[in-house]
Design a protein around this motif. Structure first.
Motif, PDB file in Angstrom:
ATOM      1  N   VAL A  60      10.178  29.335  14.693  1.00 65.18           N
ATOM      2  CA  VAL A  60      11.083  30.546  13.885  1.00 65.18           C
ATOM      3  C   VAL A  60      11.991  29.206  12.524  1.00 65.18           C
ATOM      4  N   THR A  61      11.548  28.118  12.707  1.00 62.37           N
ATOM      5  CA  THR A  61      11.656  26.730  11.913  1.00 62.37           C
ATOM      6  C   THR A  61      10.875  26.835  11.564  1.00 62.37           C
ATOM      7  N   SER A 119       7.681  24.792  20.947  1.00 57.83           N
ATOM      8  CA  SER A 119       9.546  25.275  21.414  1.00 57.83           C
ATOM      9  C   SER A 119       9.795  26.543  20.112  1.00 57.83           C
ATOM     10  N   PHE A 174      18.039  35.047  13.657  1.00 56.33           N
ATOM     11  CA  PHE A 174      16.728  34.471  14.754  1.00 56.33           C
ATOM     12  C   PHE A 174      17.248  34.386  16.489  1.00 56.33           C
ATOM     13  N   LYS A 175      18.612  33.884  16.278  1.00 53.11           N
ATOM     14  CA  LYS A 175      18.684  33.579  17.430  1.00 53.11           C
ATOM     15  C   LYS A 175      18.320  34.813  18.633  1.00 53.11           C
ATOM     16  N   SER A 185      11.944  35.221  24.443  1.00 55.59           N
ATOM     17  CA  SER A 185      12.253  34.269  25.189  1.00 55.59           C
ATOM     18  C   SER A 185      11.852  34.912  27.045  1.00 55.59           C
ATOM     19  N   GLN A 213      12.638  27.986  19.278  1.00 54.60           N
ATOM     20  CA  GLN A 213      13.021  27.359  18.132  1.00 54.60           C
ATOM     21  C   GLN A 213      12.069  25.985  16.711  1.00 54.60           C
ATOM     22  N   GLN A 214      11.805  25.821  17.228  1.00 50.93           N
ATOM     23  CA  GLN A 214      10.578  25.421  16.481  1.00 50.93           C
ATOM     24  C   GLN A 214       9.367  26.093  15.131  1.00 50.93           C
ATOM     25  N   ALA A 253      14.896  35.256  19.404  1.00 48.01           N
ATOM     26  CA  ALA A 253      14.442  33.912  20.414  1.00 48.01           C
ATOM     27  C   ALA A 253      14.871  34.667  21.751  1.00 48.01           C
ATOM     28  N   LYS A 254      15.521  35.277  21.730  1.00 54.06           N
ATOM     29  CA  LYS A 254      16.344  35.340  23.157  1.00 54.06           C
ATOM     30  C   LYS A 254      15.457  36.746  23.771  1.00 54.06           C
TER      31      LYS A 254
END
Length: 420
Positions: free
Chosen positions: A271-272, A266, A233-234, A241, A268-269, A237-238
């Motif tokens: 993805v969560t 966001s 996930f990180k 972004s 992160q939201q 997101a990278k």
């Protein structure tokens, strides 16, 4: 990269490469050297360094078009900048028909020796390009498979250098380039040269291919990430972004799917909220929409419809099969979206045997489901019902038509989200 004065907008929509032939001492065509170009003008772009040229040709052309296609099935000599070598990028290339050229502008010879030694143990071949007799190259000369030299102003100087290299480095083949006359060709062959290159034999020939924009590169990288067994996930997101438009589109789609527009603000939201299973499909849908932005909308609809139909049909086989079926449907239209072959797509995305076999040869349950989708698109209903029995034995035809109906509803809803 800044646009040069010689480039027009239409030229920037294409990708260019020059291909110069290498001949054996008996005159047989044995390989091509690939040279980066950024316009129909047959010259290296002014102001562009080796690293940028390596990156552009590597991703835009070789990985997507396929090295075999670009080199017409012959071995390809490819210049790689120092950074690319140190990052061991050659491992992305097929070792059987690739020769990595170390350019004379390379730095950090001791580091290169370490990398070249390691890659040679794996079967990769190397050439030292434009050898200038600088003593710093001595450690590499003992490792490389080819040594490339240019014709000197005095023919006797070239002849003497060939003989010296033949004696000191017998493991390496000698390539002489910039041969322009029959006298030069005869002399270097007599001195022991193995391969010949130059205008006397053939000038670099220009090839033109469809270009892949930087934005599409990000999308393709995201698609590749979704094919890993575990989602990072990180890293996802990278990648997202770095593209403002992509970030905004993902947030809009996540809000639309959640039914609580503006609550998700966001990455992160998003993805969560979506979770691992949903993020895979989410990115794949987004990828199809983004990659097909310059194509007819019907192509995107076709991919979504096909993906959902296959997923519906194989659902009794479990969640993993559903995800593979959905991915298969999307991949099956990417050849038309990206203007590359399905064979190259299978290699680019490192598809597993089952998925690759289904996509290319209609193998297994997934392959039959794809064939069923094709039959439905062509209104071959008796054939579609027959194939259904191989996927879901004893199923009533109504199962197929219900799946088609659900797929249309899904397609319409998703297209609405993509167009927001």
């Amino acid at each position: 990269m800044q646009q040069s004065d010689s480039q027009t907008p239409s030229q920037l929509e294409a990708q260019y490469v020059a291909r110069q032939a290498l001949f054996s001492s008996t005159g047989e065509l044995v390989a091509y050297e690939l040279l980066y170009r950024d316009s129909p003008q047959n010259c290296f772009p002014q102001g562009m360094g080796d690293s940028k040229a390596t990156g552009r040709m590597f991703f835009d052309l070789i990985l997507l078009q396929g090295l075999e296609k670009v080199s017409a099935g012959l071995p390809a000599f490819l210049n790689l900048a120092t950074d690319a070598l140190l990052e061991q990028i050659p491992q992305l290339l097929p070792k059987d028909n690739t020769v990595i050229e170390i350019v004379e502008r390379s730095r950090g010879v001791s580091e290169l020796v370490h990398v070249v030694s390691a890659l040679k143990k794996k079967g990769y071949r190397f050439a030292l390009d434009d050898y200038d007799q600088d003593p710093k190259w001595q450690p590499l000369l003992e490792l490389v498979d080819y040594i490339k030299i240019e014709m000197e102003p005095k023919l006797i100087s070239t002849v003497m250098l060939i003989k010296k290299l033949r004696m000191v480095y017998p493991q390496a083949q000698i390539i002489v380039e910039r041969i322009e006359t029959p006298e030069q060709a005869k002399a270097v062959v007599g001195a022991g040269a193995d391969l010949l290159q130059g205008y006397f034999f053939a000038k670099p020939a220009m090839l033109e291919f469809k270009n892949i924009s930087p934005a599409k590169r990000v999308i393709i990288e995201l698609l590749q990430l979704t094919m890993s067994a575990e989602i990072d996930f990180k890293e996802i997101a990278k990648r997202i972004s770095v593209d403002v438009s992509l970030t905004a589109r993902i947030l809009r789609m996540a809000n639309g799917l959640s039914g609580t527009r503006a609550n998700i603000s966001s990455l992160q939201q998003a993805v969560t909220y979506l979770g691992e299973q949903s993020i895979r499909r989410f990115i794949r849908v987004l990828a199809l929409g983004e990659l097909g932005a310059q194509k007819p909308a019907e192509l995107t609809k076709l991919g979504l419809m096909r993906a959902q139909l296959i997923a519906e049909l194989v659902s009794p086989a479990g969640k993993a099969m559903v995800e593979q079926g959905y991915l298969l449907g999307l991949l099956s239209v990417l050849d038309a979206v990206l203007d590359v072959s399905l064979e190259n797509l299978a290699k680019e995305f490192s598809l597993d045997g089952a998925l690759s076999g289904a996509l290319l040869n209609a193998q297994g349950m997934l392959g039959q489901a794809l064939n069923l989708a094709y039959a439905c698109e062509q209104c071959q209903w008796p054939l579609a019902e027959e194939i259904l029995q191989t996927i879901r034995p004893a199923s009533e035809p109504q199962v197929l038509y219900a799946a088609l109906s659900q797929s249309r509803i899904y397609c319409d809803k998703t297209m609405e989200l993509l167009s927001d």
